[in-house]
Design a protein around this motif. Structure first.
Motif, PDB file in Angstrom:
ATOM      1  N   TRP A  29       0.860  -1.187   0.000  1.00  0.00           N
ATOM      2  CA  TRP A  29       0.000   0.000   0.000  1.00  0.00           C
ATOM      3  C   TRP A  29       0.888   1.226   0.000  1.00  0.00           C
ATOM      4  CZ3 TRP A  29       0.325  -3.379   4.137  1.00  0.00           C
ATOM      5  CH2 TRP A  29       0.810  -2.890   5.348  1.00  0.00           C
ATOM      6  N   GLN A  30       0.258   2.373  -0.132  1.00  0.00           N
ATOM      7  CA  GLN A  30       0.994   3.638  -0.183  1.00  0.00           C
ATOM      8  C   GLN A  30       0.495   4.550   0.927  1.00  0.00           C
ATOM      9  OE1 GLN A  30       0.283   5.344  -4.039  1.00  0.00           O
ATOM     10  NE2 GLN A  30       0.957   3.523  -5.154  1.00  0.00           N
ATOM     11  N   THR A  31       1.376   5.414   1.364  1.00  0.00           N
ATOM     12  CA  THR A  31       0.924   6.443   2.298  1.00  0.00           C
ATOM     13  C   THR A  31       1.744   7.692   2.047  1.00  0.00           C
ATOM     14  OG1 THR A  31       0.206   6.864   4.559  1.00  0.00           O
ATOM     15  CG2 THR A  31       2.463   6.096   4.286  1.00  0.00           C
ATOM     16  N   HIS A  32       1.153   8.854   2.330  1.00  0.00           N
ATOM     17  CA  HIS A  32       1.885  10.083   2.073  1.00  0.00           C
ATOM     18  C   HIS A  32       2.984  10.261   3.122  1.00  0.00           C
ATOM     19  CE1 HIS A  32       2.706  14.313   1.155  1.00  0.00           C
ATOM     20  NE2 HIS A  32       2.250  13.980  -0.050  1.00  0.00           N
ATOM     21  N   LYS A  33       4.099  10.799   2.699  1.00  0.00           N
ATOM     22  CA  LYS A  33       5.258  10.920   3.590  1.00  0.00           C
ATOM     23  C   LYS A  33       4.990  11.817   4.791  1.00  0.00           C
ATOM     24  CE  LYS A  33       7.268  14.661   0.844  1.00  0.00           C
ATOM     25  NZ  LYS A  33       8.371  15.081  -0.041  1.00  0.00           N
TER      26      LYS A  33
ATOM     27  N   MET B 167       1.859   6.124   9.610  1.00  0.00           N
ATOM     28  CA  MET B 167       3.133   5.403   9.570  1.00  0.00           C
ATOM     29  C   MET B 167       3.509   4.786  10.911  1.00  0.00           C
ATOM     30  SD  MET B 167       5.476   7.258   6.692  1.00  0.00           S
ATOM     31  CE  MET B 167       5.174   8.989   7.075  1.00  0.00           C
TER      32      MET B 167
ATOM     33  N   TYR C 180       1.883   1.540  10.431  1.00  0.00           N
ATOM     34  CA  TYR C 180       2.466   0.753   9.340  1.00  0.00           C
ATOM     35  C   TYR C 180       3.859   0.239   9.694  1.00  0.00           C
ATOM     36  CZ  TYR C 180      -1.298   3.016   6.684  1.00  0.00           C
ATOM     37  OH  TYR C 180      -2.509   3.471   6.245  1.00  0.00           O
ATOM     38  N   ASP C 181       4.617   1.069  10.411  1.00  0.00           N
ATOM     39  CA  ASP C 181       5.970   0.638  10.768  1.00  0.00           C
ATOM     40  C   ASP C 181       5.952  -0.554  11.718  1.00  0.00           C
ATOM     41  OD1 ASP C 181       7.332   2.444   9.161  1.00  0.00           O
ATOM     42  OD2 ASP C 181       7.319   4.024  10.688  1.00  0.00           O
TER      43      ASP C 181
ATOM     44  N   LYS D 242       8.672  -0.623   5.469  1.00  0.00           N
ATOM     45  CA  LYS D 242       8.785   0.549   4.616  1.00  0.00           C
ATOM     46  C   LYS D 242       9.773   0.143   3.517  1.00  0.00           C
ATOM     47  CE  LYS D 242       8.678   4.682   6.636  1.00  0.00           C
ATOM     48  NZ  LYS D 242       9.134   5.757   7.520  1.00  0.00           N
ATOM     49  N   SER D 243       9.284   0.091   2.288  1.00  0.00           N
ATOM     50  CA  SER D 243      10.101  -0.500   1.217  1.00  0.00           C
ATOM     51  C   SER D 243      11.234   0.405   0.752  1.00  0.00           C
ATOM     52  CB  SER D 243       9.208  -0.806   0.017  1.00  0.00           C
ATOM     53  OG  SER D 243       8.781   0.401  -0.589  1.00  0.00           O
ATOM     54  N   GLY D 244      11.116   1.700   1.020  1.00  0.00           N
ATOM     55  CA  GLY D 244      12.110   2.627   0.498  1.00  0.00           C
ATOM     56  C   GLY D 244      11.772   3.123  -0.901  1.00  0.00           C
ATOM     57  N   PHE D 245      10.650   2.664  -1.448  1.00  0.00           N
ATOM     58  CA  PHE D 245      10.249   3.097  -2.781  1.00  0.00           C
ATOM     59  C   PHE D 245       9.292   4.286  -2.713  1.00  0.00           C
ATOM     60  CE2 PHE D 245      12.193  -0.824  -3.872  1.00  0.00           C
ATOM     61  CZ  PHE D 245      12.550  -0.722  -5.207  1.00  0.00           C
ATOM     62  N   LEU D 246       9.483   5.193  -3.666  1.00  0.00           N
ATOM     63  CA  LEU D 246       8.639   6.382  -3.809  1.00  0.00           C
ATOM     64  C   LEU D 246       7.780   6.231  -5.054  1.00  0.00           C
ATOM     65  CD1 LEU D 246      11.518   9.014  -3.489  1.00  0.00           C
ATOM     66  CD2 LEU D 246      10.204   7.926  -1.635  1.00  0.00           C
ATOM     67  N   VAL D 247       6.639   6.888  -5.059  1.00  0.00           N
ATOM     68  CA  VAL D 247       5.713   6.786  -6.194  1.00  0.00           C
ATOM     69  C   VAL D 247       5.761   8.046  -7.062  1.00  0.00           C
ATOM     70  CG1 VAL D 247       3.297   6.491  -6.869  1.00  0.00           C
ATOM     71  CG2 VAL D 247       4.194   5.317  -4.835  1.00  0.00           C
TER      72      VAL D 247
END
Lengths: 153, 153, 153, 153
Positions: free
Chosen positions: C124-128, C134, C137-138, C143-148
């Protein structure tokens, strides 16, 4: 004879002419007047032709800017093949263009399209009383001997 | 009579018994020996039953831990409905369990399953020479009058 | 704490309460007032949850007949796996039920659901800037380290 | 500069060259040696590019018969749009062809392809440490501000 028309994928700008053919096709199956196909279905089916996620496609035959016929196909899974199967759900030639090879040209293009999409087989259905259609189908395909049962839920 | 067996979704642990029924079903349609269905197809079809992205499902009938029959269904688009359509592709009852209502119970469960999945219709095919099957189908569904044409690509 | 509510699949009769949560979720992302999500989208998304051909599903959390949260997931292909991948697109807890484990329970149920559907991964995605989300989620994921990146067409 | 190569859909005859690029791409993400992507996955992914039922596609860049880069995209549903969304899952330029606009040309073609398929948006992911890639992405798209969480099941 078959060279004076073009078989091609449908385009958004074809809507009005396609709709006219689609209405004629539906009327042939009794879907007119009080039992007409709801507009909401026509609208979503049309949108699916242009949606890359939907395995549903439309081909049309055009001559001098006039659409003479349509074919709608969809891909679906099969339990007895790795690849998907192609179902030619709708086929229609405008009454003023019958006997010119429009239907045959559409079937041939559907087959090319399906082969390019990895299918090994195309199938379709026709009513047992539709002798006119079967004269063509018996030339270009195999009558499988299978009958269709349906249950409305 | 129909109460001493259970109709349920297939489970990974059913593989050996399901495979035996599947082989019997395929043999009925001539897919055995040299023309047997390749194992690669059986393997991928089986995997699709358990893949949430694939609209293909299997039901089985069980009595005292023994599988008596199978039904495979899949959902696909239709140009004349908002909802998808349910195609009951395969239906088979083990020869030792014929006449006990296994086939009818499977069809009824497929219909319930399809209705729950939003379909308005289930359809299937049978060969015109399969009088035994048609005795059942004529009781539970409508013979549509449609014939199937096929073209191998 | 997490035992006084139920996580379950959405049902047609949940519409009114689900819609209220969905509106709250959309408002959180700025889709309200003039930029509200069109009703046509809500309508089709809702219908997809109940369509067996669509790999899109909704889970809700209920307590005493009141819906406290929602999660929407979908399955899609991946180039690096045989199986499909599960994308948890939407997750929302009503503001009056925050801090009770609703979000965590939904994520856990999505994971069970996806595993049952053959997936090896949920993402899933979440805003920084969403520090609150988070924190949860943490604890439950990586946290994959990938940005969208996105490009509007 | 961008005119001396061709961006096009992949073809069955591209397999050997595509595989070489695919291996390079996977190695970049650590999928090599003992952690290499299983051949069975490469095989099925390749087959999906040519299957009309699968919403997964591959584009390549070619110059004088040599493939310089690849892009893999797939369409999937979204809860907040009528249309499907395009996910650009893989993008790779051979190390000998970097800096010539191959990656940019692939992204542009993916966007054209997705727009033609009815999508309103293309998205992709990149690791926060991949500064080289982000120099390009920041020119052609929007950094959404969203981070990706993953949970292995």
């Amino acid at each position: 004879m078959s060279n004076n028309f073009l078989v091609r994928g449908v385009q958004p700008s074809d809507f009005a002419q396609w709709k006219s053919l689609w209405d004629g096709y539906n009327a042939f199956y009794g879907r007119e007047g009080k039992t007409a196909l709801p507009d909401a279905i026509t609208k979503i089916t049309w949108s699916r032709f242009f949606d890359g996620y939907e395995p549903m496609h439309a081909l049309v035959v055009e001559r001098s800017g006039t659409l003479l016929g349509l074919a709608h196909l969809l891909f679906h899974r099969s339990t007895i093949s790795l690849e998907s199967t192609c179902y030619l759900q709708d086929l229609f030639t405008h009454e003023t263009a019958r006997g010119e090879g429009v239907g045959r040209a559409l079937i041939e293009e559907v087959c090319r399209y399906a082969k390019h999409a990895g299918c090994q087989k195309v199938y379709w259905q026709t009513h047992k009383t539709n002798a006119t259609a079967m004269r063509l189908y018996d030339k270009v395909a195999d009558k499988s001997g299978f009958l269709v049962y349906r249950k409305t839920l």
